[in-house]
Design a protein around this motif. Structure first.
Motif, PDB file in Angstrom:
ATOM      1  N   SER A 105       0.836  -1.193   0.000  1.00 31.06           N
ATOM      2  CA  SER A 105       0.000   0.000   0.000  1.00 31.06           C
ATOM      3  C   SER A 105       0.877   1.250   0.000  1.00 31.06           C
ATOM      4  O   SER A 105       2.019   1.216   0.450  1.00 31.06           O
ATOM      5  CB  SER A 105      -0.925   0.035   1.225  1.00 31.06           C
ATOM      6  N   TYR A 106       0.328   2.329  -0.507  1.00 28.70           N
ATOM      7  CA  TYR A 106       1.004   3.624  -0.422  1.00 28.70           C
ATOM      8  C   TYR A 106       0.000   4.669   0.037  1.00 28.70           C
ATOM      9  O   TYR A 106      -1.217   4.527  -0.152  1.00 28.70           O
ATOM     10  CB  TYR A 106       1.635   4.008  -1.760  1.00 28.70           C
ATOM     11  N   THR A 107       0.494   5.716   0.660  1.00 27.77           N
ATOM     12  CA  THR A 107      -0.355   6.779   1.185  1.00 27.77           C
ATOM     13  C   THR A 107       0.294   8.127   0.931  1.00 27.77           C
ATOM     14  O   THR A 107       1.516   8.244   0.919  1.00 27.77           O
ATOM     15  CB  THR A 107      -0.621   6.574   2.694  1.00 27.77           C
ATOM     16  N   TYR A 108      -0.524   9.132   0.713  1.00 27.18           N
ATOM     17  CA  TYR A 108      -0.027  10.493   0.481  1.00 27.18           C
ATOM     18  C   TYR A 108      -1.131  11.493   0.783  1.00 27.18           C
ATOM     19  O   TYR A 108      -2.308  11.132   0.891  1.00 27.18           O
ATOM     20  CB  TYR A 108       0.453  10.658  -0.964  1.00 27.18           C
ATOM     21  N   ASP A 109      -0.751  12.758   0.916  1.00 29.59           N
ATOM     22  CA  ASP A 109      -1.696  13.845   1.171  1.00 29.59           C
ATOM     23  C   ASP A 109      -2.021  14.518  -0.151  1.00 29.59           C
ATOM     24  O   ASP A 109      -1.187  15.207  -0.735  1.00 29.59           O
ATOM     25  CB  ASP A 109      -1.087  14.852   2.158  1.00 29.59           C
ATOM     26  N   ALA A 110      -3.245  14.329  -0.633  1.00 24.52           N
ATOM     27  CA  ALA A 110      -3.618  14.821  -1.958  1.00 24.52           C
ATOM     28  C   ALA A 110      -3.811  16.330  -2.002  1.00 24.52           C
ATOM     29  O   ALA A 110      -3.831  16.916  -3.092  1.00 24.52           O
ATOM     30  CB  ALA A 110      -4.901  14.135  -2.426  1.00 24.52           C
ATOM     31  N   SER A 111      -3.960  16.983  -0.859  1.00 25.02           N
ATOM     32  CA  SER A 111      -4.182  18.430  -0.859  1.00 25.02           C
ATOM     33  C   SER A 111      -2.886  19.216  -0.991  1.00 25.02           C
ATOM     34  O   SER A 111      -2.915  20.427  -1.210  1.00 25.02           O
ATOM     35  CB  SER A 111      -4.909  18.860   0.422  1.00 25.02           C
ATOM     36  N   TYR A 112      -1.752  18.545  -0.857  1.00 27.05           N
ATOM     37  CA  TYR A 112      -0.460  19.222  -0.958  1.00 27.05           C
ATOM     38  C   TYR A 112      -0.011  19.183  -2.412  1.00 27.05           C
ATOM     39  O   TYR A 112       0.421  18.153  -2.901  1.00 27.05           O
ATOM     40  CB  TYR A 112       0.561  18.534  -0.042  1.00 27.05           C
ATOM     41  N   TYR A 113      -0.118  20.329  -3.073  1.00 32.64           N
ATOM     42  CA  TYR A 113       0.129  20.415  -4.521  1.00 32.64           C
ATOM     43  C   TYR A 113      -0.633  19.292  -5.232  1.00 32.64           C
ATOM     44  O   TYR A 113      -0.031  18.294  -5.655  1.00 32.64           O
ATOM     45  CB  TYR A 113       1.620  20.339  -4.837  1.00 32.64           C
ATOM     46  N   PRO A 114      -1.957  19.426  -5.362  1.00 29.27           N
ATOM     47  CA  PRO A 114      -2.798  18.338  -5.887  1.00 29.27           C
ATOM     48  C   PRO A 114      -2.333  17.759  -7.216  1.00 29.27           C
ATOM     49  O   PRO A 114      -2.385  16.535  -7.414  1.00 29.27           O
ATOM     50  CB  PRO A 114      -4.174  19.007  -6.025  1.00 29.27           C
ATOM     51  N   ILE A 115      -1.886  18.613  -8.140  1.00 26.87           N
ATOM     52  CA  ILE A 115      -1.480  18.102  -9.451  1.00 26.87           C
ATOM     53  C   ILE A 115      -0.207  17.257  -9.331  1.00 26.87           C
ATOM     54  O   ILE A 115      -0.065  16.219  -9.987  1.00 26.87           O
ATOM     55  CB  ILE A 115      -1.264  19.261 -10.440  1.00 26.87           C
ATOM     56  N   ILE A 116       0.732  17.678  -8.490  1.00 24.88           N
ATOM     57  CA  ILE A 116       1.959  16.910  -8.277  1.00 24.88           C
ATOM     58  C   ILE A 116       1.633  15.578  -7.608  1.00 24.88           C
ATOM     59  O   ILE A 116       2.207  14.533  -7.939  1.00 24.88           O
ATOM     60  CB  ILE A 116       2.961  17.708  -7.420  1.00 24.88           C
ATOM     61  N   SER A 117       0.694  15.603  -6.679  1.00 25.37           N
ATOM     62  CA  SER A 117       0.300  14.364  -5.993  1.00 25.37           C
ATOM     63  C   SER A 117      -0.216  13.330  -6.978  1.00 25.37           C
ATOM     64  O   SER A 117       0.048  12.135  -6.842  1.00 25.37           O
ATOM     65  CB  SER A 117      -0.775  14.671  -4.943  1.00 25.37           C
ATOM     66  N   THR A 118      -0.948  13.801  -7.994  1.00 32.97           N
ATOM     67  CA  THR A 118      -1.504  12.876  -8.981  1.00 32.97           C
ATOM     68  C   THR A 118      -0.481  12.456 -10.024  1.00 32.97           C
ATOM     69  O   THR A 118      -0.329  11.269 -10.326  1.00 32.97           O
ATOM     70  CB  THR A 118      -2.708  13.529  -9.684  1.00 32.97           C
TER      71      THR A 118
END
Length: 390
Positions: A105-118
């Motif tokens: 599994s992996y986890t990340y904060d999608a609200s932190y620079y949303p485009i970079i997160s994706t």
């Protein structure tokens, strides 16, 4: 635009600056396959995986805390006992259906620079886990020998041993997320510019600068600016919320966003009030305005770790620090950078009040020495020049 393009220049080759925490809770073939897969993908265009022991981060919740603190952009981990469950399924010993998603599994904060997160985090983690799934066959010799191709359960587990599963913090999937740190950071400056240009023209025609005392003129403009920027900030927050779709933000975050934007609006108002006329004549002001907008937007569209080091002077700009505060608000208090953002914004705000008072005093002094008819003709012609330029 050259400056703005430079922010993104060769940003892909700096992806290694993004650090991702990795912990192997499995300690078996799957964990080994993950390590080998990363070694195959390791490059400047791939995020850096930093392995830490399970004793340091004993639970996945601690991984999320590390991301929230800002130490890492994301985390990836193998599930405890994943290799044993997979081997049991291949050998036909499982009493329950094998779930390939319960392996990595992996986890990340999608609200932190949303485009970079994706585009960087999610995409590369999916790639890493897909490569890990293929690498498993070269690691698990026992699995190749134990598979029973005539048994559906054994065959299914062998051909699909590993699937990615994600735990996204603060999901930010609304379509308008691409505007949050781009066009949205332009509008506060434009709103203050057109308001100031209109107010200065009206006050000049009415002779306010020469009729009122310098103190009364400054206090009147100060009160007007407070209410106008407050109104602008709630309007901007309102349209962000109106198009939030399934974005999970609440009323408290609405208020915090409003206050962040109010501070940013005020800083822009005070700066433009200082520069418009007393420092830069109105006919030359579009050059300053466009430059100010571009350098501020350039400090928010991409994280500094993906840009050339030169652009990190943007830490001193109000737009960047406002954006970091907004990301903190929308993530529920993660990625704290208050020790940088708040002092920088406070410095702009305090200096802006001082310089704005000076600019009002300067306007009053200059206006007192110009005949009314000449003053009206000059202001009208300069306003037309600025409107045509914009």
């Amino acid at each position: 635009m050259t400056y703005l393009y430079g922010v993104l220049f060769k940003s892909g080759s700096r992806s290694h600056a993004i650090k991702i925490l990795a912990v192997d809770y499995d300690g078996g073939d799957i964990g080994q396959a993950l390590s080998i897969a990363y070694q195959a993908l390791q490059a400047d265009t791939f995020p850096t995986i930093e392995y830490h022991s399970a004793s340091e981060y004993s639970t996945p919740e601690l991984l999320e805390e590390a991301i929230c603190k800002g130490d890492f952009w994301a985390a990836i981990y193998t599930h405890s006992g994943a290799s044993k469950r997979l081997m049991a399924a291949i050998e036909g010993k499982n009493t329950t259906e094998y779930d390939p998603a319960s392996t990595i599994s992996y986890t990340y904060d999608a609200s932190y620079y949303p485009i970079i997160s994706t585009s960087v985090i999610k995409a590369n983690m999916e790639t890493l886990i897909a490569v890990t799934s293929r690498t498993y066959y070269s690691v698990a010799a026992d699995a190749r020998a134990a598979v029973n191709l005539s048994d559906a359960t054994s065959y299914s587990a062998f051909v699909n041993p590993i699937q990615a599963s994600s735990e996204v913090q603060s999901p930010t999937n609304q379509g308008t997320r691409v505007l949050l740190n781009t066009v949205s950071m332009v509008m506060p400056t434009l709103m203050q510019f057109f308001f100031l240009m209109g107010m200065n023209g009206i006050w000049g025609e009415a002779g306010v600068f020469s009729k009122l005392s310098k103190r009364d003129t400054y206090l009147a403009r100060l009160v007007i600016s407070k209410f106008y920027t407050l109104f602008c900030a709630v309007g901007m927050t309102g349209y962000i919320w109106a198009f939030r779709e399934d974005w999970g933000v609440n009323g408290q975050q609405f208020g915090q966003t409003w206050m962040c934007l109010w501070l940013y609006m005020e800083i822009n108002y005070l700066l433009l009030d200082t520069m418009l006329d007393p420092v830069i004549p109105m006919k030359f002001f579009p050059f300053f305005l466009l430059t100010w907008i571009i350098i501020n937007v350039a400090s928010t569209i991409y994280p500094f770790v993906l840009s050339a080091g030169f652009y990190r002077w943007g830490y001193a700009l109000p737009a960047h620090n406002t954006w970091t505060l907004l990301m903190e608000v929308w993530s529920g208090g993660c990625k704290l950078q208050n020790e940088v953002a708040l002092p920088v914004l406070l410095a702009w705000w305090v200096l802006g009040h001082v310089s704005s008072a000076w600019s009002v005093r300067n306007r009053c002094i200059v206006t007192e020495g110009i005949p009314v008819n000449k003053r009206l003709d000059t202001e009208t012609s300069e306003s037309m020049i600025v409107l045509e330029s914009v």
